[in-house]
Design a protein around this motif. Structure first.
Motif, short mmCIF file in Angstrom:
data_model
loop_
_atom_site.label_atom_id
_atom_site.label_comp_id
_atom_site.label_asym_id
_atom_site.label_seq_id
_atom_site.Cartn_x
_atom_site.Cartn_y
_atom_site.Cartn_z
N CYS A 55 26.20 -9.27 -4.21
CA CYS A 55 26.16 -10.91 -3.88
C CYS A 55 27.57 -11.19 -4.16
O CYS A 55 28.31 -12.00 -3.54
CB CYS A 55 25.15 -11.45 -4.59
N GLY B 259 22.04 -13.34 1.82
CA GLY B 259 21.34 -14.57 1.99
C GLY B 259 21.98 -15.41 0.69
O GLY B 259 22.51 -16.56 0.78
N ALA B 260 21.88 -14.95 -0.44
CA ALA B 260 22.36 -15.81 -1.69
C ALA B 260 23.87 -15.81 -1.82
O ALA B 260 24.45 -16.89 -2.20
CB ALA B 260 22.02 -14.67 -2.73
N PRO C 296 19.90 -7.89 2.13
CA PRO C 296 19.68 -8.86 2.80
C PRO C 296 19.73 -10.12 1.81
O PRO C 296 20.04 -11.13 1.89
CB PRO C 296 18.04 -8.69 3.30
N LEU C 297 18.98 -9.94 0.63
CA LEU C 297 18.92 -10.68 -0.47
C LEU C 297 20.32 -11.18 -0.90
O LEU C 297 20.48 -12.49 -1.10
CB LEU C 297 18.30 -10.03 -1.49
N ALA C 298 21.25 -10.27 -1.16
CA ALA C 298 22.67 -10.53 -1.45
C ALA C 298 23.25 -11.44 -0.24
O ALA C 298 23.92 -12.19 -0.89
CB ALA C 298 23.16 -9.35 -2.11
N ALA D 144 21.90 -5.90 -6.61
CA ALA D 144 22.20 -7.31 -5.84
C ALA D 144 23.13 -8.08 -6.13
O ALA D 144 23.85 -8.64 -5.55
CB ALA D 144 20.76 -7.87 -5.71
N LEU E 198 16.90 -15.18 -5.55
CA LEU E 198 17.77 -14.11 -6.04
C LEU E 198 17.93 -14.64 -7.45
O LEU E 198 17.74 -13.94 -8.52
CB LEU E 198 19.10 -13.95 -5.57
N MET F 35 16.59 -17.53 0.14
CA MET F 35 17.23 -16.18 -0.44
C MET F 35 17.99 -16.48 -1.82
O MET F 35 17.86 -15.57 -2.78
CB MET F 35 18.19 -15.50 0.43
N GLY F 36 18.73 -17.41 -1.70
CA GLY F 36 19.50 -17.89 -2.71
C GLY F 36 18.79 -18.12 -3.97
O GLY F 36 19.01 -17.66 -5.21
N VAL F 37 18.02 -19.07 -3.57
CA VAL F 37 16.82 -19.38 -4.87
C VAL F 37 16.19 -18.20 -5.21
O VAL F 37 15.89 -17.99 -6.47
CB VAL F 37 15.81 -20.39 -4.38
N VAL G 42 16.18 -20.20 5.56
CA VAL G 42 16.27 -18.70 4.97
C VAL G 42 17.21 -18.57 4.07
O VAL G 42 17.02 -18.01 3.03
CB VAL G 42 16.23 -17.68 6.33
N VAL G 43 18.37 -18.72 4.18
CA VAL G 43 19.74 -18.83 3.39
C VAL G 43 19.17 -19.39 2.08
O VAL G 43 19.37 -18.69 1.07
CB VAL G 43 20.80 -19.22 3.93
#
Lengths: 424, 334
Positions: free
Chosen positions: B201, B103-104, B99-101, B197, A117, A113-115, A109-110
């Motif tokens: 992040c 995770g990233a 959530p996006l930030a 984001a 964004l 998410m990174g990819v 999941v992590v």
């Protein structure tokens, strides 16, 4: 050595004591110790990922095409992703225990998410650049303003010269105000500590979130309604300054605080005054960081639309005089162009956006080249220059004893501390 | 020296006095006046807005907060509708961005290979500097079409939740116009979420990367998996920074103008239905009306601007105090 001694089966089968001495067994391997693989990637992990992805894709296709009344690319991707996680968890759970399964799922999941964004963000930039290509291939886009081009004219007439010039003039005005004021304020915050500086810092920090339209509204209320200046490039530059000032101060403050205290102490220990310490030690040490702060503030200021919208007015003509008449900037022109329903105007809008993006990218690359180095860390060229300077000093000192032998040694050298050396 | 000669018993503390000299005193005055200038500008922004807004605020009184109409020349105006719109867009943006930030940020600080990390950090920092008008373009010309089916799906299957309801939509009609779903709070929130984001992040990444190495190694030594280590060390350590970063993003989302203005079609009702076309925000209200406003109308716009100013100020103060008080105490550069 087929069964590891830690395995539960091995323990129960042999009633031997558990402590073993592994030293002898290793050296006994003929041909020396075998090289162990240190990579964390195992083949079974790879199989699990690939298998889960393949089965999730095919299952989603099955569900979408045959069983469920859904459609749309977004739904497909979301469903495939969900199924992938489920199947992946199932596959991993065949080999591993609970915490390891949670670890794998969290990692998946992590990572995604990174990819996600980074991909979305890169896509935003690339989209503007690609859509802008229709306008950018016409050379007149860079050399003409819009006073001849109506909304229906083809892209070979008219351009964004007026906006580019306006952007540069406005940002120049803003920099003329923010660089001296911002740097003096940042130096004040670190070099004259106390209650007052803390108060100023608090206010400045709160102001970094000042909505840009409020900055525009403030200048509209004071300069345009209050002083009666009229909508002009100067007013827009002032509005940009109000917006950029806290950003630059904040970044510069952080950089100046990073200058090692020992450097300052060394300077004071030589009996130097405060302003000479700041001017000759603190500021040169963090010069690259200060430049980065200014460039990043500039990049933010260049892209702002709403302060300019309120303060500069709108024109189709090239206007190089910031004191009179409306003047436009690239973001404002982008905003006005894409409001039109004509496809050519929209293409022009994307062209100006691409130009703006390129400008911001260039500034950002400049900031990375200049900055990215802590205070006091030198580039190769700077280091070379320091070595040359110190050799010059060494030669100067070597030439001195003949001259200074006759004079009493208590007088300091002429280039240091003429102002308050007497207090020491 | 005299104190020593008088004996150890009556040792009086000396008065410490350093004469900084004239140039230093001038230097200090210059610095202090520079700081005062900046402080003056900053206080003037709030003060002058309030001064200009007073005319309208005085006339409207408390109804300024409860009226949903914007007709200042008829004396009937208030920020109830725009306030609700602003807050809803910001909430959607934060729900998308956080959530996006998170995770990233975790990916960049914990999972990414060391060679890739610097590139990723630069990319995210660059994205924080991308002009909002570019995000607006992307939202209007690209994202809107892609999101409409999703919006229709949500409203069809979850329309029984009041927030997701769309008035006038008929899920059974395959030819139903999609204009019911365009220009909505949801799409504006998505775009603003993308915009904030990177900022959220980069603050979170900063905090995560400061988690102490000793505690990380301790967790591993006790047999934790990587996710176990993150959950028991990195996330608790970075909680203050996560909350603070989220609130800074919220402040940015509240103040965003142009991207929202490009996407939404302005209405002056209190619009709870996030998927329904039409919403409003304070910033787009100002951008829409400043041109043709009378003197009193301008004062009313100033009042709206002042409300926005106060709101972002409070959010930002809370955010920076949370960041400063958290164990990580990270500096956040937004």
């Amino acid at each position: 050595m087929t069964v590891a001694p830690e395995a539960p089966g091995a323990r129960q089968a042999t009633g031997r004591p558990r402590a073993t001495l592994p030293g002898l067994a290793r050296t006994a391997v003929p041909g020396g110790e075998r090289r162990r693989a240190l990579t964390r990637l195992r083949a079974t992990d790879l199989y699990a990922v690939v298998g889960a992805a393949a089965s999730a894709l095919s299952l989603t296709w099955l569900l979408f095409a045959w069983l469920l009344p859904f459609d749309g690319a977004v739904g497909f991707v979301v469903m495939a992703y969900g199924l992938f996680l489920l199947i992946y968890a199932l596959l991993v759970s065949f080999d591993e225990d609970g915490p390891a399964v949670v670890d794998r799922i969290a990692a998946a999941v992590v990572r995604s998410m990174g990819v996600l964004l980074v991909v979305i963000l890169a896509f935003v930039v690339v989209y503007a650049l690609v859509e802008g290509r229709k306008a950018l291939v016409h050379l007149n886009f860079f050399t003409q303003d819009m006073h001849l081009a109506g909304p229906l004219e083809p892209l070979s007439v008219g351009g964004a010269l007026h906006a580019a010039a306006g952007t540069l003039i406005m940002i120049a005005i803003a920099l003329l105000i923010t660089v001296p004021a911002g740097l003096v304020c940042a130096v004040f915050l670190t070099e004259v500590p106390g209650g007052y500086a803390r108060f100023v810092r608090t206010i400045v920090e709160a102001m970094t979130a000042l909505p840009s339209i409020v900055a525009g509204l403030f200048i509209y209320a004071t300069v345009i309604l209050g002083l009666g200046l009229g909508q002009s490039g100067l007013a827009a530059g002032l509005a940009l300054s109000v917006m950029m000032l806290p950003i630059i101060i904040r970044a510069a403050d952080v950089v100046i605080r990073l200058v090692p205290g020992t450097l300052r102490e060394a300077s004071y220990a030589m009996g130097t005054s405060r302003w000479r310490t700041v001017w000759h030690v603190v500021l040169p040490t963090c010069r690259s960081g200060l430049t980065t702060a200014v460039i990043l503030g500039t990049a933010r200021g260049i892209g702002e639309t709403s302060p300019v919208l309120l303060t500069s007015g709108y024109t189709n003509d090239l206007n190089l005089n910031p004191l009179h008449d409306p003047m436009v900037s690239l973001p404002l022109v982008t905003f006005e162009f894409v409001k039109s329903p004509e496809p050519n105007m929209i293409s022009r809008g994307f062209g100006t956006a691409a130009l703006l993006m390129t400008l911001v990218l260039l500034l950002f690359v400049a900031a990375r080249i200049v900055g990215g180095r802590g205070p006091g860390q030198l580039s190769r060229r700077q280091e070379h220059r320091r070595v040359l300077a110190s050799q010059r000093d060494a030669r100067r000192f070597a030439g001195r004893p003949a001259a200074s032998a006759s004079t009493p040694p208590s007088i300091p050298s002429p280039n240091a501390l003429t102002d308050n050396g007497s207090s020491s | 020296m005299t104190a020593l000669a008088a004996g150890p018993g009556d040792d009086v503390p000396r008065r410490l006095y350093a004469d900084p000299g004239l140039p230093d005193r001038i230097f200090r005055v210059v610095l202090r006046s520079g700081g005062t200038f900046v402080l003056g500008v900053m206080l003037l922004v709030g003060g002058f807005l309030l001064y200009r807004a007073w005319l309208a605020l005085d006339k409207a009184g408390w109804s300024f907060l409860t009226t949903a109409q914007w007709a200042p020349d008829q004396g009937n105006f208030g920020i109830a509708a725009v306030l609700v719109g602003t807050v809803l867009i910001a909430i959607v943006a934060v729900l998308v961005a956080v959530p996006l930030a998170t995770g990233a940020a975790l990916y960049i600080s914990e999972y990414a290979p060391a060679g890739l990390r610097r590139t990723l950090i630069s990319t995210v920092d660059l994205m924080a500097a991308v002009p909002s008008v570019v995000y607006g373009l992307w939202g209007v010309f690209f994202l809107q079409d892609k999101v409409l089916p999703v919006a229709r799906w949500i409203s069809t299957y979850f329309g029984w939740i009041p927030v997701f309801d769309v008035r006038g939509a008929d899920p059974a009609d395959p030819l139903a116009p999609e204009s019911l779903y365009t220009s909505s709070t949801f799409i504006a929130g998505l775009v603003v979420g993308m915009m904030i984001a990177p900022i959220v992040c980069s603050i979170m990444r900063e905090v995560f990367s400061q988690a102490p190495a000793g505690e990380r190694e301790g967790a591993y030594a006790l047999g934790a998996t990587r996710w176990g280590m993150i959950r028991s060390v990195v996330l608790p350590f970075g909680r203050g920074g996560m909350i603070g970063g989220t609130m800074l993003g919220l402040g940015r989302a509240l103040g965003e103008t142009i991207a929202i203005f490009m996407i939404i079609s302005v209405t002056f009702d209190i619009q709870w239905h996030v998927l329904q076309s039409g919403t409003s925000s304070i910033a787009s209200l100002i951008a829409l009306h400043y041109g043709e406003a009378s003197e009193f109308g301008m004062s009313a716009l100033m009042a709206a601007g002042f409300a926005l100013f106060l709101m972002t100020l409070i959010v930002n103060f809370a955010a920076s105090s949370i960041v400063a008080r958290s164990r990580s105490g990270a500096t956040s550069d937004a």
